[in-house]
Design a protein around this motif. Structure first.
Motif, PDB file in Angstrom:
ATOM      1  N   GLN A   1       0.829  -1.210   0.000  1.00 15.71           N
ATOM      2  CA  GLN A   1       0.000   0.000   0.000  1.00 15.71           C
ATOM      3  C   GLN A   1       0.860   1.256   0.000  1.00 15.71           C
ATOM      4  OE1 GLN A   1      -3.193   0.187   2.864  1.00 15.71           O
ATOM      5  NE2 GLN A   1      -3.701  -1.969   2.609  1.00 15.71           N
ATOM      6  N   ARG A   2       1.949   1.234   0.729  1.00 19.58           N
ATOM      7  CA  ARG A   2       2.817   2.424   0.760  1.00 19.58           C
ATOM      8  C   ARG A   2       3.419   2.683  -0.620  1.00 19.58           C
ATOM      9  NH1 ARG A   2       3.519   0.921   6.260  1.00 19.58           N
ATOM     10  NH2 ARG A   2       5.081  -0.672   5.806  1.00 19.58           N
ATOM     11  N   ALA A   3       3.813   1.615  -1.307  1.00 19.45           N
ATOM     12  CA  ALA A   3       4.380   1.786  -2.644  1.00 19.45           C
ATOM     13  C   ALA A   3       3.345   2.337  -3.613  1.00 19.45           C
ATOM     14  CB  ALA A   3       4.928   0.454  -3.150  1.00 19.45           C
ATOM     15  N   LEU A   4       2.125   1.796  -3.567  1.00 18.64           N
ATOM     16  CA  LEU A   4       1.077   2.270  -4.475  1.00 18.64           C
ATOM     17  C   LEU A   4       0.690   3.707  -4.148  1.00 18.64           C
ATOM     18  CD1 LEU A   4      -0.891   1.741  -6.767  1.00 18.64           C
ATOM     19  CD2 LEU A   4      -2.501   0.772  -5.091  1.00 18.64           C
ATOM     20  N   ALA A   5       0.556   4.031  -2.864  1.00 19.28           N
ATOM     21  CA  ALA A   5       0.190   5.396  -2.472  1.00 19.28           C
ATOM     22  C   ALA A   5       1.220   6.404  -2.963  1.00 19.28           C
ATOM     23  CB  ALA A   5       0.036   5.485  -0.951  1.00 19.28           C
ATOM     24  N   ALA A   6       2.506   6.044  -2.907  1.00 18.74           N
ATOM     25  CA  ALA A   6       3.558   6.947  -3.385  1.00 18.74           C
ATOM     26  C   ALA A   6       3.445   7.152  -4.890  1.00 18.74           C
ATOM     27  CB  ALA A   6       4.930   6.379  -3.018  1.00 18.74           C
ATOM     28  N   GLN A   7       3.150   6.099  -5.626  1.00 19.49           N
ATOM     29  CA  GLN A   7       3.010   6.212  -7.084  1.00 19.49           C
ATOM     30  C   GLN A   7       1.796   7.053  -7.453  1.00 19.49           C
ATOM     31  OE1 GLN A   7       2.856   2.081  -8.013  1.00 19.49           O
ATOM     32  NE2 GLN A   7       5.071   1.793  -7.938  1.00 19.49           N
ATOM     33  N   VAL A   8       0.693   6.838  -6.760  1.00 20.69           N
ATOM     34  CA  VAL A   8      -0.520   7.611  -7.035  1.00 20.69           C
ATOM     35  C   VAL A   8      -0.272   9.082  -6.739  1.00 20.69           C
ATOM     36  CG1 VAL A   8      -2.909   8.015  -6.318  1.00 20.69           C
ATOM     37  CG2 VAL A   8      -2.094   5.679  -6.669  1.00 20.69           C
ATOM     38  N   GLY A   9       0.409   9.353  -5.622  1.00 24.39           N
ATOM     39  CA  GLY A   9       0.652  10.733  -5.219  1.00 24.39           C
ATOM     40  C   GLY A   9       1.470  11.526  -6.218  1.00 24.39           C
ATOM     41  N   GLU A  10       2.259  10.846  -7.035  1.00 25.67           N
ATOM     42  CA  GLU A  10       3.056  11.536  -8.044  1.00 25.67           C
ATOM     43  C   GLU A  10       2.209  11.981  -9.238  1.00 25.67           C
ATOM     44  OE1 GLU A  10       6.233   9.004  -9.170  1.00 25.67           O
ATOM     45  OE2 GLU A  10       7.218   9.062  -7.210  1.00 25.67           O
ATOM     46  N   VAL A  11       1.012  11.384  -9.367  1.00 27.71           N
ATOM     47  CA  VAL A  11       0.174  11.654 -10.535  1.00 27.71           C
ATOM     48  C   VAL A  11      -1.106  12.395 -10.171  1.00 27.71           C
ATOM     49  CG1 VAL A  11      -1.056  10.586 -12.479  1.00 27.71           C
ATOM     50  CG2 VAL A  11       1.056   9.541 -11.611  1.00 27.71           C
ATOM     51  N   LEU A  12      -1.701  12.046  -9.033  1.00 31.17           N
ATOM     52  CA  LEU A  12      -3.043  12.515  -8.715  1.00 31.17           C
ATOM     53  C   LEU A  12      -3.120  13.028  -7.285  1.00 31.17           C
ATOM     54  CD1 LEU A  12      -5.706  12.440 -10.399  1.00 31.17           C
ATOM     55  CD2 LEU A  12      -6.308  10.377  -9.148  1.00 31.17           C
ATOM     56  N   PRO A  13      -3.649  14.237  -7.073  1.00 30.30           N
ATOM     57  CA  PRO A  13      -3.733  14.807  -5.721  1.00 30.30           C
ATOM     58  C   PRO A  13      -4.978  14.336  -4.971  1.00 30.30           C
ATOM     59  CG  PRO A  13      -4.491  16.430  -7.305  1.00 30.30           C
ATOM     60  CD  PRO A  13      -4.072  15.222  -8.111  1.00 30.30           C
ATOM     61  N   LEU A  14      -4.985  13.088  -4.547  1.00 35.09           N
ATOM     62  CA  LEU A  14      -6.111  12.585  -3.757  1.00 35.09           C
ATOM     63  C   LEU A  14      -5.942  13.001  -2.296  1.00 35.09           C
ATOM     64  CD1 LEU A  14      -6.526   8.976  -5.198  1.00 35.09           C
ATOM     65  CD2 LEU A  14      -8.068  10.919  -5.517  1.00 35.09           C
ATOM     66  N   PRO A  15      -7.020  13.430  -1.657  1.00 38.75           N
ATOM     67  CA  PRO A  15      -6.909  13.855  -0.262  1.00 38.75           C
ATOM     68  C   PRO A  15      -6.683  12.677   0.672  1.00 38.75           C
ATOM     69  CG  PRO A  15      -9.192  13.900  -0.974  1.00 38.75           C
ATOM     70  CD  PRO A  15      -8.383  13.599  -2.191  1.00 38.75           C
TER      71      PRO A  15
END
Length: 309
Positions: free
Chosen positions: A248-262
């Motif tokens: 989950q930490r790896a996926l959250a980091a990847q998502v955060g680079e593309v999309l500003p989810l709160p």
């Protein structure tokens, strides 16, 4: 691996009355992404009969297995052709890499970079969207989609007793109701939330998370592929729970680079309980994913069931 008929209905038959080929459907019930992936593909299997494996019954014409490489290997040894659907890096109990004879498909949003080299011959499917992409006009309450798959027990217990308990209490106060859908660790989650009897705790494999989302006004979820796909397909707001475990930490980091989810880490944030009508999905290039991954996997399974192996 559990053998599932996600709809709970009788096996479907194609038009004309004659029963279609039998296909076996299996997923890891302890992994939210597996449960969601199987249900979304199964929704497009009209014309095929879904079956479990029982002694004395003939082998199915084909099988769909989500994330359980060991089960895929056993079916292949029996001579059953398998579509093996992966949700990301395998966990310690998944059985390693799927055998090379399986047709391997990997679901992942097209807007995310690939996580690294996958199984040999694996093909990406893009997003597995729910068949029904509308949300109900009258929505209420909070849906918390929680994955504890692969999360160390101590980390899962601390989250349930701390952040999850506070979020559930705030959800009840702010939105009137709260439903928590979890894949594993249900006993610990129920124990942690026992002080809030108004909170429903459901096992993902026995619920319909996609339908629950259509009815919910607020959506909080672990950073997992199935939750991202659900919110994107419905253009719905999503706040991410604190990532638990390495995957989950790896996926959250990847998502955060593309999309500003709160983030859903502050229960006192009023914006968490009054989200905008839609999430930030308009920032993504629509050409990167057509949301038809479930249809593609279903079509592959159908072709495998109808073609000689």
């Amino acid at each position: 691996m559990a053998l599932l008929n996600p709809s709970g209905a009788a096996p479907a038959a194609p038009e004309g009355g004659a029963p279609g080929p039998r296909v076996l459907l299996g997923a890891r019930e302890d992994r939210l992404d597996s449960v969601l992936a199987l249900a979304r593909v199964a929704a497009h299997l009209g014309g095929l009969r879904r079956t479990g494996r029982s002694e004395g019954e003939p082998l199915p014409a084909a099988a769909l297995v989500c994330d359980d490489a060991a089960a895929t290997g056993r079916l292949l040894e029996l001579g059953v052709p398998v579509v093996h659907l992966e949700s990301g890096p395998a966990g310690p109990d998944d059985g390693g890499a799927p055998p090379g004879r399986a047709l391997v498909r990997v679901h992942r949003p097209g807007w995310l970079p690939p996580p690294g080299p996958g199984a040999r011959g694996a093909r990406p499917t893009g997003i597995l969207a729910p068949r029904r992409t509308r949300r109900n006009r009258t929505r209420s309450g909070t849906l918390v989609m929680l994955s504890l798959w692969g999360v160390p027990d101590a980390e899962a217990g601390a989250f349930a007793a701390g952040a999850l308990r506070e979020l559930a209490a705030a959800a009840l106060h702010r939105t009137g109701s709260c439903t928590v859908v979890a894949d594993t660790g249900l006993a610990g989650v129920r124990s942690a939330l026992a002080a809030h009897p108004g909170v429903r705790v459901l096992r993902a494999a026995e619920a319909d998370p996609d339908a629950l989302h259509a009815d919910a006004a607020v959506f909080l979820a672990s950073p997992v592929l199935g939750a991202l796909a659900l919110a994107q397909a419905r253009r719905a707001p999503l706040a991410l729970l604190a990532p638990l475990g390495a995957a989950q930490r790896a996926l959250a980091a990847q998502v955060g680079e593309v999309l500003p989810l709160p983030s859903a880490e502050d229960p006192a944030d009023p914006g968490l309980w009054e989200p905008p009508a839609a999430g930030p999905w308009h920032l993504l290039d629509p050409a990167l994913d057509d949301l038809r991954g479930a249809q593609r996997v279903a079509r592959t399974l159908r072709q495998l069931a109808l073609a000689p192996w």
